[in-house]
Design a protein around this motif. Structure first.
Motif, PDB file in Angstrom:
ATOM      1  N   SER A 183       0.711  -1.201  -0.129  1.00  0.00           N
ATOM      2  CA  SER A 183       0.241  -0.039   0.232  1.00  0.00           C
ATOM      3  C   SER A 183       1.038   1.293  -0.014  1.00  0.00           C
ATOM      4  CB  SER A 183      -0.725  -0.050   1.210  1.00  0.00           C
ATOM      5  OG  SER A 183      -0.137  -0.187   2.390  1.00  0.00           O
TER       6      SER A 183
ATOM      7  N   ASP B  91      -0.846  -2.273  -6.101  1.00  0.00           N
ATOM      8  CA  ASP B  91      -1.489  -1.764  -4.818  1.00  0.00           C
ATOM      9  C   ASP B  91      -2.753  -2.215  -4.741  1.00  0.00           C
ATOM     10  OD1 ASP B  91      -2.942  -0.591  -6.917  1.00  0.00           O
ATOM     11  OD2 ASP B  91      -2.363   1.623  -6.239  1.00  0.00           O
TER      12      ASP B  91
ATOM     13  N   GLN C 283       2.957   3.973  -1.636  1.00  0.00           N
ATOM     14  CA  GLN C 283       3.025   4.180  -3.030  1.00  0.00           C
ATOM     15  C   GLN C 283       4.583   4.173  -3.345  1.00  0.00           C
ATOM     16  OE1 GLN C 283       0.612   4.166  -5.057  1.00  0.00           O
ATOM     17  NE2 GLN C 283       2.379   4.220  -6.613  1.00  0.00           N
ATOM     18  N   GLU C 284       5.669   4.813  -2.194  1.00  0.00           N
ATOM     19  CA  GLU C 284       6.761   5.173  -2.819  1.00  0.00           C
ATOM     20  C   GLU C 284       7.672   3.899  -2.734  1.00  0.00           C
ATOM     21  OE1 GLU C 284      10.448   7.089  -0.095  1.00  0.00           O
ATOM     22  OE2 GLU C 284       8.453   7.421   0.476  1.00  0.00           O
TER      23      GLU C 284
ATOM     24  N   ASP D 164       6.723   2.411  -6.193  1.00  0.00           N
ATOM     25  CA  ASP D 164       7.492   2.940  -7.369  1.00  0.00           C
ATOM     26  C   ASP D 164       8.890   2.571  -7.580  1.00  0.00           C
ATOM     27  OD1 ASP D 164       5.386   4.603  -7.806  1.00  0.00           O
ATOM     28  OD2 ASP D 164       6.093   6.437  -6.679  1.00  0.00           O
TER      29      ASP D 164
END
Ligand code: UDX
Length: 457
Positions: A31, A68, A33-34, A37
Motif C-alpha cells: 500500500s 496496490d 506508493q513510494e 514506485d
C-alpha cells in the motif's frame, strides 16, 4: 501457478521474487506508493544480497508484477500469501491489525470471485462452475496462506474474518506456511530451506502448496495450522535461547579464565548440539528473535504457563549489552568528553536492518552519558542517522578510529575482519579496543599496541 503476495517487506518481497523466478505468475501487493514506485523500477526497498538482480530479471520476463490492489491480485490468483508485518505491541503480543485488514480485503475479493457468473456469461477468466479445490472450479477457489509470524490460533482468526466478509467456506482454505529465511541470506534460504512447514486443515489445500514448492526439492512437513504457527515461534525461541546459553557460559569463562570460543567449539562438536548459533557476543537483535521470544512468552502466559526459561534467555540477552557498555565506561573512566569509534550498526552483517540492533542501545548510552561517537557501517548508517543525528557518520573503519579514545566493534562485517590493526592503533588517541563479536585475537590486537577487551574470555 498464479500467486499473490500481500506485503512487500522482507518476507513478502523475497518470497514473491523467488516464486516468480521459479516460473510462477506472481503479483506483489503493497500500500506504500513510494515502495511500489521503487519496486516497479527494479530497485529493492531493502538491502539483501542477490535481490536486485532477481527483482529486475523477474520484472523483465513478466513473471513478477507490482500492484496496490489486493482485490485484483486475489481475483487473479489461486494462492494468496499474507506477508505483512506483525510488530510487537506494548504488552509483547504481536500486533495483528495489518493481518486483519488484509484478510478483510481478501475476504471481499473472494466473495466477488466466488459469485456466480452473470448470464449470459461474458468471456470469463474463471470458467469452472464448482468452487471446490481439486474439482473443476479450482480457478475460483483461493488458498489463503499466512506467512507472517503470527501467534497460535491466527489461522482460525483469518478464517473467521474471511467468513465474516461473506466468503463461502468452500471457496477458500486458510493455510499456515511460516517463513524461516534469515536476513543477509534470504534468497539462499528461500531456495534451500531446511524444511517447509505447511499447516492445513484439509489435505487438498496442503497439496496446493506441496505442488508450488515441489521444484525446490526440499523436505516438507504437513501438520495442522496451530502446530505450524507454533513451529515458527518454537524454532526462533530455541535459537535465541541457544545464543543466550553460550553467552551465559561466556560469563562463566570470563570468571574462570576460560575461553568461550574454545568451549563452543568443543560443545558444538557434539552432533546433537551442533556448531551453529553458538557464537558468543553482544547477543541477539533483529526483527525476529526479540519479537518472537516476547511473543511466545506472552502466548504462554495467556494460556496459563509461565515460560521462565525464555524470560531468562531474554534477560541474559539484555544484560550482555549493558555489561559491555559498563565495562567500556569503566575502562574510559566515564564517557564525558570521550570520543568512541563504532564499527558496525546493522543488527548483523549483510543487512541494513537496524531493528533491535545492539548498536542503538550502545549509542544511546554513550551519548546520554556525555560521550561522542564516530560510526562506520557499510550500509546501515543512513537508517541510524535518522535516530541519532548527533553521531558523526564516517566512510571507513580508519575514519571511525581517528582520534578515538576507544574503538568498539558491534557488528562483525567481513571487512572488519581484514582490518589493519596497527593502522587503527596509529589513528586512535587511546588504546582501547572493545570487540563485541569476538572477531579479533587478543594476541594480534596486543601486538598492534591495543588494549583488548572482549566477551567470554
Ligand atoms: C532469524 C532466524 O534465524 C530465521 O530463521 C527467522 O526466519 C528470522 O529470524 P535473522 O533475524 O535474519 O533470522 O538473523 P539470524 O542470523 O538468525 O541472527 C539473529 C541474531 O542472533 C543476530 O542479532 C545475530 O547477531 C545473533 N547471533 C546469531 C548471535 O549472537 N550468535 C550466533 O551464534 C548467531
Amino acid at each position: 501457478m498464479k500467486i499473490a503476495v500481500v506485503g512487500c517487506g522482507y518476507v513478502g518481497l523475497v518470497t514473491g521474487v523467488v516464486l516468480a523466478d521459479l516460473g510462477n505468475e506472481v503479483v506483489c501487493v503493497d500500500s506504500h506508493q513510494e515502495k511500489l514506485d521503487k519496486l516497479r523500477k527494479g530497485i529493492p526497498t531493502i538491502y539483501e544480497p542477490g535481490l536486485e538482480e532477481l527483482l529486475q530479471r523477474t520484472l523483465a520476463d513478466g513473471c513478477l508484477r507490482i500492484s496496490d490492489s489486493i482485490e485484483d491480485a486475489t481475483l487473479q490468483s489461486e494462492i494468496v500469501f499474507i506477508a505483512v508485518g506483525t510488530p510487537a505491541s506494548e504488552d509483547g503480543t504481536p500486533d495483528l491489525s495489518a493481518v486483519q485488514e488484509v484478510a478483510e480485503e481478501i475476504g471481499r475479493a473472494i466473495v466477488r470471485k466466488a459469485a456466480p457468473e452473470p448470464s449470459p456469461p461474458a468471456p470469463s477468466p474463471y470458467p469452472s462452475a464448482s468452487l471446490g479445490i481439486g474439482g473443476g472450479g479450482a480457478d475460483r477457489h483461493t488458498v489463503v496462506v499466512n506467512k507472517s509470524t503470527v501467534p497460535v490460533g491466527s489461522g482460525d482468526l483469518v478464517e473467521s474474518i474471511l467468513r465474516q466478509q461473506g466468503a463461502p467456506p468452500e471457496a477458500f482454505d486458510v493455510v499456515s506456511n511460516p517463513e524461516f529465511l534469515r536476513e543477509g541470506s534470504a534468497i539462499h534460504d528461500s531456495l534451500r530451506p531446511d524444511r517447509i512447514i505447511i499447516g492445513a486443515r484439509r489435505r487438498e489445500a496442503a497439496n496446493k502448496l506441496v505442488e508450488l514448492y515441489a521444484p525446490l526439492e526440499r523436505p516438507m512437513h504437513i501438520t495442522d495450522p496451530n502446530s505450524a504457527e507454533l513451529i515458527k515461534y518454537a524454532s526462533n525461541a530455541f535459537l535465541a535461547t541457544k545464543i543466550s546459553y553460550i553467552n551465559a557460559i561466556g560469563r562463566i569463562c570470563e570468571l574462570a579464565g576460560a575461553d568461550v570460543g574454545d568451549v563452543a567449539k568443543g560443545v558444538g562438536a557434539d552432533q546433537r548440539i551442533g556448531h551453529q548459533f553458538l557464537q558468543a557476543g553482544l547477543g541477539w537483535g533483529g526483527s525476529c528473535f526479540p519479537k518472537d521470544v516476547q511473543g511466545l512468552v506472552s502466548t504462554a502466559e495467556k494460556l496459563g504457563y509461565d515460560f521462565r526459561l525464555l524470560r531468562e534467555a531474554a534477560a541474559i540477552n539484555d544484560a550482555q549489552t549493558e555489561r559491555f557498555v559498563e565495562r567500556l565506561e569503566q575502562s574510559l573512566g566515564g564517557f564525558g568528553g570521550k570520543r568512541i569509534g563504532v564499527l558496525g550498526l546493522a543488527f548483523k552483517p549483510n543487512t541494513d536492518d537496524i531493528r533491535e540492533a545492539k548498536s542503538l542501545a550502545i549509542l544511546r548510552a554513550i551519548l546520554d552519558r556525555g560521550g561522542s561517537v564516530a560510526a562506520y557501517d557499510p550500509v546501515a548508517s543512513p537508517h541510524v542517522e535518522k535516530l541519532f543525528p548527533d553521531v558523526c557518520y564516517v566512510d571507513s573503519p580508519y575514519d571511525a578510529a581517528a582520534g578515538a579514545d576507544a574503538l568498539v566493534l558491534v557488528t562483525e562485517w567481513n571487512e572488519f575482519k581484514q582490518i589493519d590493526l596497527a593502522r587503527i592503533a596509529a589513528a586512535m588517541r587511546g588504546r582501547l579496543l572493545f570487540d563485541g563479536r569476538r572477531v579479533y585475537s587478543r594476541q594480534l590486537a596486543e601486538r598492534a599496541g591495543l588494549e583488548y577487551h572482549t566477551i567470554g574470555s
